[in-house]
Structures are given as structure tokens and as C-alpha cells.
Design an enzyme around this catalytic site. Structure first.
Site, PDB file in Angstrom:
ATOM      1  N   ASP A   1      -2.972  11.881   9.462  1.00  0.00           N
ATOM      2  CA  ASP A   1      -3.288  11.650   8.057  1.00  0.00           C
ATOM      3  C   ASP A   1      -4.229  10.475   7.844  1.00  0.00           C
ATOM      4  OD1 ASP A   1       0.219  11.678   7.570  1.00  0.00           O
ATOM      5  OD2 ASP A   1      -0.932   9.991   8.374  1.00  0.00           O
TER       6      ASP A   1
ATOM      7  N   LYS B   1      -4.668  13.063   2.451  1.00  0.00           N
ATOM      8  CA  LYS B   1      -5.243  13.245   1.122  1.00  0.00           C
ATOM      9  C   LYS B   1      -6.694  12.780   1.163  1.00  0.00           C
ATOM     10  CE  LYS B   1      -4.099  11.817  -3.593  1.00  0.00           C
ATOM     11  NZ  LYS B   1      -3.724  13.078  -4.229  1.00  0.00           N
TER      12      LYS B   1
ATOM     13  N   MET C   1       3.159   0.954  -0.911  1.00  0.00           N
ATOM     14  CA  MET C   1       2.683   1.906  -1.927  1.00  0.00           C
ATOM     15  C   MET C   1       2.852   1.350  -3.340  1.00  0.00           C
ATOM     16  SD  MET C   1       3.839   5.594  -0.379  1.00  0.00           S
ATOM     17  CE  MET C   1       5.389   5.131   0.343  1.00  0.00           C
TER      18      MET C   1
HETATM   19  N1  SAH Z   1       4.565   4.713   7.753  1.00  0.00           N
HETATM   20  C1  SAH Z   1       3.685   3.656   7.278  1.00  0.00           C
HETATM   21  C2  SAH Z   1       3.752   3.477   5.787  1.00  0.00           C
HETATM   22  C3  SAH Z   1       3.321   4.702   5.001  1.00  0.00           C
HETATM   23  S1  SAH Z   1       3.347   4.423   3.283  1.00  0.00           S
HETATM   24  C4  SAH Z   1       4.045   2.354   8.006  1.00  0.00           C
HETATM   25  O1  SAH Z   1       5.084   2.299   8.678  1.00  0.00           O
HETATM   26  O2  SAH Z   1       3.280   1.387   7.927  1.00  0.00           O
HETATM   27  C5  SAH Z   1       1.712   3.901   2.975  1.00  0.00           C
HETATM   28  C6  SAH Z   1       1.704   2.451   2.555  1.00  0.00           C
HETATM   29  O3  SAH Z   1       1.811   1.615   3.704  1.00  0.00           O
HETATM   30  C7  SAH Z   1       0.429   2.001   1.876  1.00  0.00           C
HETATM   31  O4  SAH Z   1       0.447   2.328   0.511  1.00  0.00           O
HETATM   32  C8  SAH Z   1       0.497   0.494   2.090  1.00  0.00           C
HETATM   33  O5  SAH Z   1       1.408  -0.101   1.194  1.00  0.00           O
HETATM   34  C9  SAH Z   1       1.112   0.424   3.477  1.00  0.00           C
HETATM   35  N2  SAH Z   1       0.097   0.282   4.533  1.00  0.00           N
HETATM   36  C10 SAH Z   1      -0.126   1.104   5.569  1.00  0.00           C
HETATM   37  N3  SAH Z   1      -1.091   0.614   6.380  1.00  0.00           N
HETATM   38  C11 SAH Z   1      -1.483  -0.567   5.838  1.00  0.00           C
HETATM   39  C12 SAH Z   1      -2.431  -1.565   6.217  1.00  0.00           C
HETATM   40  N4  SAH Z   1      -3.192  -1.440   7.322  1.00  0.00           N
HETATM   41  N5  SAH Z   1      -2.551  -2.650   5.423  1.00  0.00           N
HETATM   42  C13 SAH Z   1      -1.785  -2.800   4.321  1.00  0.00           C
HETATM   43  N6  SAH Z   1      -0.881  -1.893   3.923  1.00  0.00           N
HETATM   44  C14 SAH Z   1      -0.726  -0.792   4.672  1.00  0.00           C
END
Ligand code: SAH
Length: 274
Positions: A55, A77, A192
Site C-alpha cells: 500500500d 489509496k 491518522m
Molecule cells: N501500520 C502502520 C500505521 C498505519 S496507520 C504503522 O505501524 O506505522 C497510518 C498512519 O500511521 C498515518 O496516518 C500516520 O499517522 C502514521 N504513519 C505511518 N508512517 C508514518 C511516517 N513515516 N511518519 C509519520 N507518521 C506515519
């Protein structure tokens, strides 16, 4: 015979790697962005995959760990287009595995942290498709560390709470108990939540958190475009606006943010070895 692997693993480590039989799906965490934060298990799985479903949060460079002839499927998306429905993604994973392929489902961060990985895993179990989960570095821990923010410090907090701000409807989740969060969570890490930053700060202040409490937004953590806005809870939304923050972004509230000037600088001055 396994296909050749681009990761040359010492035999003792290669021996510890789980088998990846044909017809299996691995749910694999790709980490928060920096390809250096991909696990050896993720590299191992990718090097053997016949098909990869990934994704939008996955760094495209990580896909280079896969074979040249791998089938790549984007299931995230894209701007302006709705994302494929969860049931559709699960059905595609099941169908790919049933043709005898080794399937990697690659998700940003850790697959089981707010990434709907558990829903996909349930779908695989229901379909009788063998699967394995391979954890990754989640943005709310590793991404914050890269910004100089440790999620715990013995003198600051004895607990940390991870929150997803919106529910399936996309609005601020009605299932969050802001009074309990404000009273019981010295450090809050919000996934998020960027679009709802004003509402979140407002809810916490209304529930008793101080406007002067340290807070930060960390965007695109661990990538070359990483942005850190350190401010207070009261100024959080305005500060992020001024800085023109680009998602994905985390919000973090609590005393650990105050450690960033020292730890962030130290992290930034460590140059990679030549
Ligand atoms: N499974 C992922 C999270 C998915 S939800 C994890 O464990 O990190 C998606 C959210 O993760 C985004 O809206 C943001 O809040 C956060 N996110 C993911 N990658 C990020 C990054 N490199 N920097 C800041 N926030 C991040």
C-alpha cells in the site's frame, strides 16, 4: 531449492528464518519509511515472493528486495480514487495463494498496528489460507525515535497510549474516552489524526490537559522529508499549519517531547559510516 536471495545472511541467521512454502501469505511490516528499518525477515520474505501486494505507505525502494520478475500489486489509496475495499484485498490475497504463489502482503510500519492487518489475517484464516505475520517497526515508536522523541523515559512517563483518531466513518472516533485518556495517559501518540488535529487538541484541553504541555507533529518520519514541529498542545494545530506539514504524520503529546532538542540533535549529528 530456494530462489537466490539478495540478502546474504550468515548461516546461523538463515537457519532461523521461517519457511515460505508455495500457497502461503506473509503479512509483512515494511517499517516507517527508511528502507534500513526493514527487518531481515521482511527482506527474506520479499526475496522469495512471487507476488507482492503493497500500500501507499510502503517506500518503493523496499520493493527492490523482491525478485526482478515478481508480480507487484498496488492496493493502496491513490489521490482522488477510493482505496480497494478490505474484502477485495483479502479475496485477491487468497486467490493469489490458491494458484500456488508465495504472497507477501507488505504494509507500512507494523501490520497489526492500525493497519487493518488483523482484519486481513482473519480473512485468511476464514478462507483456510496459510499465513504468517512478520512484525515491523511501527511509526509511533521508531518514527518518533528518529525525531528525537523516545516514547518512554523513566523520569517522565510510566505509560504510553497509541490512539487512532478516526474510526471506519472517517470522523473523530466516538469510541474514544477523552476524559480517561487525558487523566490516565501521560504520553499520547496519535495515528491518522493529522486532519483532525484541532479537534484532538481541543478534546484533550477540554478534558483537563494543559495548553502548555509539550506536543509535536512528526511527519514523513525516517524519510529524507522528515518534518518535526515541536510546540505546545495549545498551539499544535496552528504550528502544524504554519510549517505546512505533509502527511503521513503523527501527533505526540506529553513530557517526552521536551527531550527532543537534545536527543534529536544527537540523532541528526550521527553521520552514516562511509
Ligand atoms: N501500520 C502502520 C500505521 C498505519 S496507520 C504503522 O505501524 O506505522 C497510518 C498512519 O500511521 C498515518 O496516518 C500516520 O499517522 C502514521 N504513519 C505511518 N508512517 C508514518 C511516517 N513515516 N511518519 C509519520 N507518521 C506515519
Amino acid at each position: 531449492m530456494l530462489p537466490p536471495t539478495p540478502v546474504a545472511l550468515p548461516p546461523a541467521i538463515a537457519k532461523a528464518m521461517p519457511p515460505f512454502p508455495a500457497g502461503m501469505v506473509w503479512l509483512v511490516g515494511a517499517g516507517p519509511g527508511d528502507p534500513g528499518l526493514v527487518t531481515l525477515q521482511a527482506a527474506w520474505a520479499l526475496s522469495q515472493a512471487d507476488a507482492v501486494f503493497f500500500d501507499a505507505l510502503v517506500n518503493a525502494d523496499v520493493l527492490r528486495l523482491a525478485r526482478g520478475d515478481v508480480e507487484l500489486n498496488f492496493v493502496g489509496k491513490r489521490a482522488g480514487c477510493p482505496s480497494p475495499k478490505q474484502a477485495e484485498i483479502t479475496a485477491r490475497l487468497v486467490a493469489a495463494a490458491r494458484t500456488g504463489r508465495r504472497v507477501v502482503r507488505l504494509k507500512g510500519g507494523d501490520p497489526y498496528v492500525f493497519g487493518r492487518g488483523a482484519e486481513e489475517a482473519q480473512g485468511l484464516v476464514a478462507a483456510g489460507t496459510p499465513f504468517r505475520v512478520s512484525p515491523g517497526v511501527t511509526a509511533g515508536i521508531g518514527g518518533l525515535a528518529a525525531a528525537g522523541i523516545p516514547v518512554t523515559h523513566r523520569d517522565v512517563n510510566q505509560a504510553v497510549t497509541f490512539i487512532t483518531a478516526h474510526d471506519a466513518s472517517g470522523g473523530l472516533s466516538a469510541r474514544l474516552d477523552w476524559g480517561a485518556l487525558a487523566a490516565g495517559s501521560p504520553v499520547l501518540v496519535v495515528y491518522m489524526g493529522f486532519r483532525l488535529i484541532r479537534e484532538i487538541a481541543g478534546k484533550l484541553i477540554a478534558a483537563g490537559r494543559s495548553e502548555d504541555e509539550p506536543a509535536a507533529v512528526v511527519a514523513q518520519a525516517t524519510t529524507p522529508r522528515q518534518q518535526v514541529v515541536r510546540t505546545t498542545l495549545g498551539r499544535l494545530a496552528a504550528g502544524a499549519d504554519v510549517a505546512g506539514v505533509e502527511p503521513p504524520a503523527l501527533i505526540v503529546v506529553g513530557g517526552v517531547v521536551a527531550l527532543a532538542p537534545v536527543l534529536g540533535m544527537a540523532a541528526a549529528t550521527l553521520e552514516p559510516a562511509e
